[in-house]
Design a protein around this motif. Sequence first.
Motif, PDB file in Angstrom:
ATOM      1  N   SER A  16      76.545  92.302   4.176  1.00 28.55           N
ATOM      2  CA  SER A  16      76.271  91.693   5.475  1.00 28.55           C
ATOM      3  C   SER A  16      74.833  91.937   5.916  1.00 28.55           C
ATOM      4  O   SER A  16      74.188  91.039   6.476  1.00 28.55           O
ATOM      5  CB  SER A  16      77.239  92.255   6.527  1.00 28.55           C
ATOM      6  OG  SER A  16      78.581  91.941   6.208  1.00 28.55           O
ATOM      7  N   VAL A  17      74.339  93.128   5.654  1.00 30.40           N
ATOM      8  CA  VAL A  17      72.945  93.430   6.004  1.00 30.40           C
ATOM      9  C   VAL A  17      71.993  92.532   5.211  1.00 30.40           C
ATOM     10  O   VAL A  17      71.013  91.997   5.765  1.00 30.40           O
ATOM     11  CB  VAL A  17      72.635  94.919   5.745  1.00 30.40           C
ATOM     12  CG1 VAL A  17      71.132  95.184   5.872  1.00 30.40           C
ATOM     13  CG2 VAL A  17      73.401  95.804   6.715  1.00 30.40           C
ATOM     14  N   PHE A  20      72.161  89.031   6.623  1.00 35.11           N
ATOM     15  CA  PHE A  20      71.497  89.012   7.929  1.00 35.11           C
ATOM     16  C   PHE A  20      69.981  88.910   7.751  1.00 35.11           C
ATOM     17  O   PHE A  20      69.316  88.120   8.421  1.00 35.11           O
ATOM     18  CB  PHE A  20      71.856  90.278   8.707  1.00 35.11           C
ATOM     19  CG  PHE A  20      71.324  90.306  10.110  1.00 35.11           C
ATOM     20  CD1 PHE A  20      72.081  89.817  11.159  1.00 35.11           C
ATOM     21  CD2 PHE A  20      70.054  90.805  10.385  1.00 35.11           C
ATOM     22  CE1 PHE A  20      71.598  89.837  12.458  1.00 35.11           C
ATOM     23  CE2 PHE A  20      69.555  90.833  11.678  1.00 35.11           C
ATOM     24  CZ  PHE A  20      70.329  90.341  12.714  1.00 35.11           C
ATOM     25  N   LEU A  21      69.449  89.692   6.827  1.00 36.14           N
ATOM     26  CA  LEU A  21      68.002  89.703   6.617  1.00 36.14           C
ATOM     27  C   LEU A  21      67.503  88.428   5.935  1.00 36.14           C
ATOM     28  O   LEU A  21      66.383  87.979   6.185  1.00 36.14           O
ATOM     29  CB  LEU A  21      67.602  90.927   5.787  1.00 36.14           C
ATOM     30  CG  LEU A  21      67.847  92.297   6.442  1.00 36.14           C
ATOM     31  CD1 LEU A  21      67.521  93.408   5.464  1.00 36.14           C
ATOM     32  CD2 LEU A  21      67.023  92.435   7.714  1.00 36.14           C
ATOM     33  N   ALA A  23      68.944  85.340   6.066  1.00 35.89           N
ATOM     34  CA  ALA A  23      69.664  84.172   6.594  1.00 35.89           C
ATOM     35  C   ALA A  23      68.886  82.872   6.417  1.00 35.89           C
ATOM     36  O   ALA A  23      69.456  81.827   6.095  1.00 35.89           O
ATOM     37  CB  ALA A  23      69.994  84.394   8.066  1.00 35.89           C
ATOM     38  N   ASP A  24      67.577  82.912   6.612  1.00 37.13           N
ATOM     39  CA  ASP A  24      66.767  81.693   6.467  1.00 37.13           C
ATOM     40  C   ASP A  24      66.832  81.154   5.038  1.00 37.13           C
ATOM     41  O   ASP A  24      66.978  79.948   4.818  1.00 37.13           O
ATOM     42  CB  ASP A  24      65.311  81.985   6.838  1.00 37.13           C
ATOM     43  CG  ASP A  24      65.142  82.299   8.317  1.00 37.13           C
ATOM     44  OD1 ASP A  24      65.787  81.617   9.133  1.00 37.13           O
ATOM     45  OD2 ASP A  24      64.388  83.226   8.650  1.00 37.13           O
ATOM     46  N   ALA A  43      70.461  79.397  10.727  1.00 37.28           N
ATOM     47  CA  ALA A  43      70.165  80.794  10.387  1.00 37.28           C
ATOM     48  C   ALA A  43      70.572  81.725  11.528  1.00 37.28           C
ATOM     49  O   ALA A  43      71.128  82.814  11.296  1.00 37.28           O
ATOM     50  CB  ALA A  43      68.680  80.949  10.080  1.00 37.28           C
ATOM     51  N   ARG A  44      70.320  81.301  12.755  1.00 37.40           N
ATOM     52  CA  ARG A  44      70.697  82.116  13.913  1.00 37.40           C
ATOM     53  C   ARG A  44      72.222  82.269  13.990  1.00 37.40           C
ATOM     54  O   ARG A  44      72.740  83.355  14.254  1.00 37.40           O
ATOM     55  CB  ARG A  44      70.158  81.470  15.188  1.00 37.40           C
ATOM     56  CG  ARG A  44      70.361  82.344  16.429  1.00 37.40           C
ATOM     57  CD  ARG A  44      69.477  81.894  17.588  1.00 37.40           C
ATOM     58  NE  ARG A  44      69.872  80.601  18.118  1.00 37.40           N
ATOM     59  CZ  ARG A  44      69.178  79.476  17.956  1.00 37.40           C
ATOM     60  NH1 ARG A  44      68.055  79.489  17.252  1.00 37.40           N
ATOM     61  NH2 ARG A  44      69.593  78.329  18.480  1.00 37.40           N
ATOM     62  N   THR A  46      74.263  82.032  11.459  1.00 39.93           N
ATOM     63  CA  THR A  46      74.685  82.839  10.318  1.00 39.93           C
ATOM     64  C   THR A  46      74.605  84.320  10.645  1.00 39.93           C
ATOM     65  O   THR A  46      75.495  85.109  10.285  1.00 39.93           O
ATOM     66  CB  THR A  46      73.804  82.531   9.097  1.00 39.93           C
ATOM     67  OG1 THR A  46      73.954  81.154   8.749  1.00 39.93           O
ATOM     68  CG2 THR A  46      74.189  83.403   7.907  1.00 39.93           C
ATOM     69  N   ARG A  47      73.558  84.721  11.331  1.00 45.18           N
ATOM     70  CA  ARG A  47      73.396  86.131  11.690  1.00 45.18           C
ATOM     71  C   ARG A  47      74.476  86.595  12.667  1.00 45.18           C
ATOM     72  O   ARG A  47      74.820  87.774  12.708  1.00 45.18           O
ATOM     73  CB  ARG A  47      72.004  86.358  12.292  1.00 45.18           C
ATOM     74  CG  ARG A  47      70.883  86.199  11.269  1.00 45.18           C
ATOM     75  CD  ARG A  47      69.529  86.630  11.833  1.00 45.18           C
ATOM     76  NE  ARG A  47      68.512  86.594  10.796  1.00 45.18           N
ATOM     77  CZ  ARG A  47      67.679  85.579  10.581  1.00 45.18           C
ATOM     78  NH1 ARG A  47      67.729  84.493  11.369  1.00 45.18           N
ATOM     79  NH2 ARG A  47      66.791  85.644   9.607  1.00 45.18           N
ATOM     80  N   VAL A  50      78.053  86.595  10.418  1.00 47.20           N
ATOM     81  CA  VAL A  50      78.176  87.600   9.369  1.00 47.20           C
ATOM     82  C   VAL A  50      78.810  88.888   9.891  1.00 47.20           C
ATOM     83  O   VAL A  50      79.387  89.663   9.117  1.00 47.20           O
ATOM     84  CB  VAL A  50      76.788  87.881   8.749  1.00 47.20           C
ATOM     85  CG1 VAL A  50      75.931  88.731   9.675  1.00 47.20           C
ATOM     86  CG2 VAL A  50      76.929  88.553   7.389  1.00 47.20           C
TER      87      VAL A  50
END
Length: 433
Positions: A16-17, A20-21, A23-24, A43-44, A46-47, A50
């Motif tokens: 998940s980390v 998150f990092l 996502a783009d 992307a937003r 997705t963060r 997750v």
Amino acid sequence: MRTVLTLTGVVLVVGSVLVFLAADQVVAVLAPGFDESTADLAARLTRIVVVAALFVAGTDILAAACQAHGRFFASGIQGVPFNVVMIAAAAWAGPRVGIESLAVGFVVGSAARLLVQLPAVRAAGMRLRPQLALRDPDVREVLRLTPALLVGSAVLNVNTLVDRAVGSAQGEGVITSLSLGFRVIHLVDALLVVTVVAALYPAFSEAGAAERRHDLRQLVDRTLRVMVALLMPVVAALVVLARPVVQLLFGRGDFDAAAVSATATAVAWYAAAVLGVAVRSIASRAFLAVGDSRTPTVVAVVAMVVNVVGDLTLGVTFGIAGLAVSTSLSLLVGGVLAVALLARRQAAVDAGRLARSAARSGCAALVAGVAAAAVVAWALPAGQSAAAAVAQIAGGAAVLGPVFVVVLLLLRGPELADLIGLLPGRASRGGRR
């Protein structure tokens, strides 16, 4: 159970980390058709979504553990709070907050699914404490079966990713319509399929021993026939009543008539997926009960190929309808293939008898669906209001159900008796006889 839960938690936290990092980059790969602003929004979202990974995995593990202790109620209803939260997020919070409400709704709904399991976990006497007992025989058995199961799960996710990738290039609102449309299908699955399948798995496992294979064959064969007969009219109802159902659930705020129409198209073409999911789920669990995790994986791969080919042909040509048809076809093909292999390798299904039963139920559902569609189109109020949607749903269902029963009676098949046997009290009386 605690070791599996601990290992899963560690893996998912790390994964998940990373998502998150990155996502783009993930969005750029999975949705290449998005423009810059849409990609930033994805992307937003997705963060946000997750965060739910731990809730989803924890729920599945706890539900399986509760089922192993003979407790099925919590796992059977877990989809209900999730879908209620998602629908509320779309219908109420969406017009006020925006698209982010769906992502937050997914996280909150996933947390609700997890919370539903906790009373059953407590009642079963299980303790939720970290543990790493990698040498435990049961843990080793889980790890042995995991690779094949991961492949099957990955295949399903690939289907979703390809759907989204193709849909992202089909125009604005396509992915939203597909997601909300399948949410309706998932709600039906949670109410009618997941509960039955969850309760059957321990029975399949108990009957899977070599000396009880005859019992397994009888149980699987009857379960498939009953499930097909139960779901055929549901499929017809989803096709006929797709528009009023979508109007009632989502038709408010910025969700205008065009959005209702697009999502209703998705629901109607997804409808047959309910049948495919049920048949394949039952057959897959029968295979697992006899220790065969390879065959369900092969079936999943074949279904994935069908879906990908359909997305790149029907999906590109027909948009929402084509993408939904591809998903439904892949699930139906997977279900038919699983049943065929179950009949051939385990002799657990009378394929001819099941085909004849499905034909009778399908014929009855077709006639009932046509009758319901005629009543909805000609005898009930039209319009975009919730009242009109409720009238159409109630009127269509009131016609579809009785007509289905009458046609089954005329066809003189055993399906109606099997369905009556599902009623509370009937099954217990039948068991005493």
